[in-house]
Write a protein that holds these residues in place. Structure first.
Motif, PDB file in Angstrom:
ATOM      1  N   GLY A 189      27.764  38.149  14.396  1.00  0.00           N
ATOM      2  CA  GLY A 189      26.663  38.857  14.662  1.00  0.00           C
ATOM      3  C   GLY A 189      26.391  40.183  13.806  1.00  0.00           C
ATOM      4  N   SER A 190      26.304  39.956  12.318  1.00  0.00           N
ATOM      5  CA  SER A 190      25.811  40.768  10.822  1.00  0.00           C
ATOM      6  C   SER A 190      24.732  40.952  10.439  1.00  0.00           C
ATOM      7  CB  SER A 190      26.658  40.645  10.122  1.00  0.00           C
ATOM      8  OG  SER A 190      28.717  41.496  10.639  1.00  0.00           O
ATOM      9  N   SER A 191      24.216  41.690  10.819  1.00  0.00           N
ATOM     10  CA  SER A 191      22.767  42.237   9.473  1.00  0.00           C
ATOM     11  C   SER A 191      23.366  42.029   8.103  1.00  0.00           C
ATOM     12  CB  SER A 191      21.684  42.737  10.042  1.00  0.00           C
ATOM     13  OG  SER A 191      21.709  43.234  11.161  1.00  0.00           O
ATOM     14  N   VAL A 192      22.201  41.044   7.449  1.00  0.00           N
ATOM     15  CA  VAL A 192      22.188  41.533   6.097  1.00  0.00           C
ATOM     16  C   VAL A 192      20.943  41.550   5.115  1.00  0.00           C
ATOM     17  CG1 VAL A 192      21.973  38.677   6.024  1.00  0.00           C
ATOM     18  CG2 VAL A 192      23.448  39.584   4.211  1.00  0.00           C
ATOM     19  N   LEU A 193      21.483  42.524   4.158  1.00  0.00           N
ATOM     20  CA  LEU A 193      20.064  42.653   2.939  1.00  0.00           C
ATOM     21  C   LEU A 193      21.263  42.566   1.447  1.00  0.00           C
ATOM     22  CD1 LEU A 193      18.101  44.490   2.044  1.00  0.00           C
ATOM     23  CD2 LEU A 193      19.951  46.449   1.755  1.00  0.00           C
ATOM     24  N   LEU A 194      20.803  41.099   0.967  1.00  0.00           N
ATOM     25  CA  LEU A 194      21.017  40.914   0.154  1.00  0.00           C
ATOM     26  C   LEU A 194      19.822  40.871  -0.899  1.00  0.00           C
ATOM     27  CD1 LEU A 194      22.653  37.790  -0.361  1.00  0.00           C
ATOM     28  CD2 LEU A 194      20.344  37.817  -1.594  1.00  0.00           C
ATOM     29  N   VAL A 195      20.531  41.786  -1.999  1.00  0.00           N
ATOM     30  CA  VAL A 195      19.778  41.815  -3.451  1.00  0.00           C
ATOM     31  C   VAL A 195      19.873  40.362  -4.611  1.00  0.00           C
ATOM     32  CG1 VAL A 195      20.188  42.760  -5.732  1.00  0.00           C
ATOM     33  CG2 VAL A 195      20.405  43.458  -3.984  1.00  0.00           C
ATOM     34  N   THR A 196      19.241  39.935  -5.085  1.00  0.00           N
ATOM     35  CA  THR A 196      18.787  38.481  -5.520  1.00  0.00           C
ATOM     36  C   THR A 196      16.930  38.906  -6.867  1.00  0.00           C
ATOM     37  OG1 THR A 196      18.707  36.555  -5.902  1.00  0.00           O
ATOM     38  CG2 THR A 196      17.913  36.879  -3.979  1.00  0.00           C
ATOM     39  N   HIS A 197      17.428  38.047  -7.867  1.00  0.00           N
ATOM     40  CA  HIS A 197      16.564  37.316  -8.815  1.00  0.00           C
ATOM     41  C   HIS A 197      15.983  36.596  -8.188  1.00  0.00           C
ATOM     42  CE1 HIS A 197      19.839  35.977 -11.040  1.00  0.00           C
ATOM     43  NE2 HIS A 197      18.840  34.855 -11.380  1.00  0.00           N
ATOM     44  N   SER A 198      16.506  35.798  -7.841  1.00  0.00           N
ATOM     45  CA  SER A 198      16.142  34.038  -7.222  1.00  0.00           C
ATOM     46  C   SER A 198      14.896  33.900  -5.650  1.00  0.00           C
ATOM     47  CB  SER A 198      17.490  33.148  -7.233  1.00  0.00           C
ATOM     48  OG  SER A 198      17.005  31.636  -7.156  1.00  0.00           O
ATOM     49  N   SER A 199      13.777  34.009  -6.509  1.00  0.00           N
ATOM     50  CA  SER A 199      13.190  33.318  -5.204  1.00  0.00           C
ATOM     51  C   SER A 199      13.581  32.214  -4.064  1.00  0.00           C
ATOM     52  CB  SER A 199      11.715  33.136  -5.640  1.00  0.00           C
ATOM     53  OG  SER A 199      11.452  31.862  -6.656  1.00  0.00           O
ATOM     54  N   ARG A 200      14.702  31.207  -5.023  1.00  0.00           N
ATOM     55  CA  ARG A 200      14.868  30.039  -4.313  1.00  0.00           C
ATOM     56  C   ARG A 200      15.928  30.431  -3.377  1.00  0.00           C
ATOM     57  NH1 ARG A 200      17.561  28.747  -8.139  1.00  0.00           N
ATOM     58  NH2 ARG A 200      20.170  28.382  -6.762  1.00  0.00           N
ATOM     59  N   LEU A 201      16.635  31.352  -3.780  1.00  0.00           N
ATOM     60  CA  LEU A 201      18.038  31.844  -2.910  1.00  0.00           C
ATOM     61  C   LEU A 201      17.090  32.836  -1.879  1.00  0.00           C
ATOM     62  CD1 LEU A 201      20.925  32.894  -5.296  1.00  0.00           C
ATOM     63  CD2 LEU A 201      20.770  30.393  -3.914  1.00  0.00           C
ATOM     64  N   ALA A 202      16.959  33.531  -2.192  1.00  0.00           N
ATOM     65  CA  ALA A 202      16.101  34.522  -1.258  1.00  0.00           C
ATOM     66  C   ALA A 202      15.269  33.402  -0.294  1.00  0.00           C
ATOM     67  CB  ALA A 202      14.702  35.295  -1.874  1.00  0.00           C
ATOM     68  N   ALA A 203      14.459  32.733  -0.527  1.00  0.00           N
ATOM     69  CA  ALA A 203      14.144  31.499   0.574  1.00  0.00           C
ATOM     70  C   ALA A 203      14.831  31.097   1.833  1.00  0.00           C
ATOM     71  CB  ALA A 203      13.230  30.576   0.380  1.00  0.00           C
ATOM     72  N   GLN A 204      15.950  31.611   1.604  1.00  0.00           N
ATOM     73  CA  GLN A 204      16.890  31.342   2.692  1.00  0.00           C
ATOM     74  C   GLN A 204      17.281  32.456   3.919  1.00  0.00           C
ATOM     75  OE1 GLN A 204      20.897  29.836   1.956  1.00  0.00           O
ATOM     76  NE2 GLN A 204      20.869  28.746  -0.706  1.00  0.00           N
ATOM     77  N   LEU A 205      16.965  33.193   3.328  1.00  0.00           N
ATOM     78  CA  LEU A 205      17.085  34.298   4.152  1.00  0.00           C
ATOM     79  C   LEU A 205      15.737  34.190   4.781  1.00  0.00           C
ATOM     80  CD1 LEU A 205      18.620  35.175   1.967  1.00  0.00           C
ATOM     81  CD2 LEU A 205      19.144  37.404   2.933  1.00  0.00           C
ATOM     82  N   GLN A 206      15.480  35.334   6.616  1.00  0.00           N
ATOM     83  CA  GLN A 206      14.656  36.015   7.067  1.00  0.00           C
ATOM     84  C   GLN A 206      13.434  36.074   6.802  1.00  0.00           C
ATOM     85  OE1 GLN A 206      17.046  37.068  10.078  1.00  0.00           O
ATOM     86  NE2 GLN A 206      16.509  35.361  12.150  1.00  0.00           N
ATOM     87  N   HIS A 207      13.203  36.803   5.567  1.00  0.00           N
ATOM     88  CA  HIS A 207      12.770  38.225   5.416  1.00  0.00           C
ATOM     89  C   HIS A 207      12.721  38.923   3.670  1.00  0.00           C
ATOM     90  CE1 HIS A 207      11.270  38.578  10.090  1.00  0.00           C
ATOM     91  NE2 HIS A 207      12.501  39.089   9.302  1.00  0.00           N
ATOM     92  N   ARG A 208      11.981  38.507   2.789  1.00  0.00           N
ATOM     93  CA  ARG A 208      11.825  38.674   1.104  1.00  0.00           C
ATOM     94  C   ARG A 208      11.110  40.463   1.457  1.00  0.00           C
ATOM     95  NH1 ARG A 208      12.485  34.177   2.697  1.00  0.00           N
ATOM     96  NH2 ARG A 208      10.054  34.010   3.376  1.00  0.00           N
ATOM     97  N   CYS A 209      11.768  41.001   0.534  1.00  0.00           N
ATOM     98  CA  CYS A 209      10.338  42.330   0.206  1.00  0.00           C
ATOM     99  C   CYS A 209      11.082  42.267  -1.530  1.00  0.00           C
ATOM    100  CB  CYS A 209      11.006  43.339   0.658  1.00  0.00           C
ATOM    101  SG  CYS A 209      12.664  44.434   0.566  1.00  0.00           S
ATOM    102  N   PHE A 210       9.673  43.115  -1.993  1.00  0.00           N
ATOM    103  CA  PHE A 210       9.595  43.000  -3.947  1.00  0.00           C
ATOM    104  C   PHE A 210       9.563  44.768  -3.885  1.00  0.00           C
ATOM    105  CE2 PHE A 210       7.674  39.241  -2.393  1.00  0.00           C
ATOM    106  CZ  PHE A 210       8.832  38.579  -2.605  1.00  0.00           C
ATOM    107  N   LEU A 211      10.661  45.219  -4.998  1.00  0.00           N
ATOM    108  CA  LEU A 211      11.320  46.475  -4.938  1.00  0.00           C
ATOM    109  C   LEU A 211      10.517  46.467  -6.942  1.00  0.00           C
ATOM    110  CD1 LEU A 211      12.139  49.460  -4.577  1.00  0.00           C
ATOM    111  CD2 LEU A 211      13.981  48.435  -5.571  1.00  0.00           C
TER     112      LEU A 211
END
Length: 221
Positions: A189-211
Motif C-alpha cells: 500500500g505504499s507510494s514509490v519515487l524511484l530515481v533511474t537513468h534507464s528509460s527501460r526501467l522507468a517504463a515499469q512505473l505508472q508515471h515518469r518525469c524528467f529533471l
C-alpha cells in the motif's frame, strides 16, 4: 501524498555556489509510482535526500499528506525516516553485524510496526528463506538488494524512495528485481519515487518525469 513546491538546493564548492535544484515542482499521489529521470548531476539523488529528510532545502516546500517536512526538528526528521519512509539505495546499506533475518526486521522494529507474518511473506516472495541466517558479506549482490527491499517494505511505510536500486545488477536481474519490488510496494500500500537513468526501467512505473538543469521538464503517464 507527496507535494513538492518550488524546491531549491545549492551546495558550496571551491569554485563558489553550485545550484542543483532550482524550483522543482512535483506531485505523487497515494499508492502511485513515479520514475524520476535525468542525466548525471541533474539533482535526482539530491531531491530524494531532501524528501527523505537526510538534508534540508534552501527554500521551497515538501508536503507529506499536506503536512510540511521543512522546518521540522532533527528529532522529527529522524522519526519521519524511521516511520514514514522506506529507503532503497544502490549500495544496499545493510548492517554487516546482523544476519538477513535481523536486517529485514530492523526498520520495522524501530518504527514499532514489526509484523512477523508480513516479514515471512516478504522473505518468501524475495527468495530469501534459504539465507536468513547468513550475513551480508555471504550474499550475492542480487540477494543483498532483495534484503534491502524487504527491509524497506517490512514496516509498510507510506512512501518508498529508491535511488538506482538495480544499478549494480545486470540487466536481466535488474528487471526482475524491480518488477518484484513494484509488486510488493503495491501490496504494502505504499507510494514509490524511484530515481533511474534507464528509460527501460522507468517504463515499469505508472508515471515518469524528467529533471534537467534543476527543474522538472515534463511528465508522462
Amino acid at each position: 501524498m507527496l507535494v513538492i513546491e518550488q524546491l531549491c538546493k545549492s551546495f558550496t564548492t571551491a569554485q563558489g555556489t553550485l545550484p542543483v535544484l532550482q524550483g522543482v515542482d512535483l506531485h505523487l499521489a497515494r499508492g502511485s509510482s513515479l520514475a524520476l529521470m535525468g542525466e548525471s548531476g541533474s539533482g535526482k539523488s539530491t531531491l530524494l535526500h531532501l524528501v527523505a529528510g537526510l538534508d534540508r532545502a534552501d527554500s521551497g516546500h515538501i508536503l507529506i499528506d499536506d503536512a510540511p517536512l521543512d522546518g521540522r526538528s532533527e528529532a522529527a526528521l529522524a522519526r519521519w525516516r524511521r516511520e514514514g519512509v522506506g529507503l532503497v539505495f544502490q549500495q544496499y546499506n545493510l548492517i554487516s553485524s546482523l544476519d538477513v533475518a535481523a536486517n529485514l526486521g530492523f526498520q520495522a522494529r524501530l518504527a514499532g510496526r514489526h509484523d512477523p507474518q508480513w516479514q515471512e511473506y516478504l522473505t518468501e516472495r524475495l527468495g530469501l528463506t534459504p539465507v536468513l541466517q547468513r550475513y551480508p558479506e555471504q550474499l550475492s549482490g542480487g540477494q543483498q538488494q532483495r534484503v534491502a527491499i524487504g527491509r524497506a517494505l517490512a514496516g509498510r511505510p507510506p512512501l518508498v524512495l529508491a535511488d538506482e536500486p538495480t544499478g549494480s545488477l545486470d540487466e536481466a536481474s535488474g528487471d526482475q528485481v524491480l518488477a518484484l519490488m513494484l509488486q510488493l510496494v503495491r501490496e504494502a500500500g505504499s507510494s514509490v519515487l524511484l530515481v533511474t537513468h534507464s528509460s527501460r526501467l522507468a517504463a515499469q512505473l505508472q508515471h515518469r518525469c524528467f529533471l534537467h538543469a534543476g527543474r522538472v521538464q515534463g511528465e508522462k503517464g
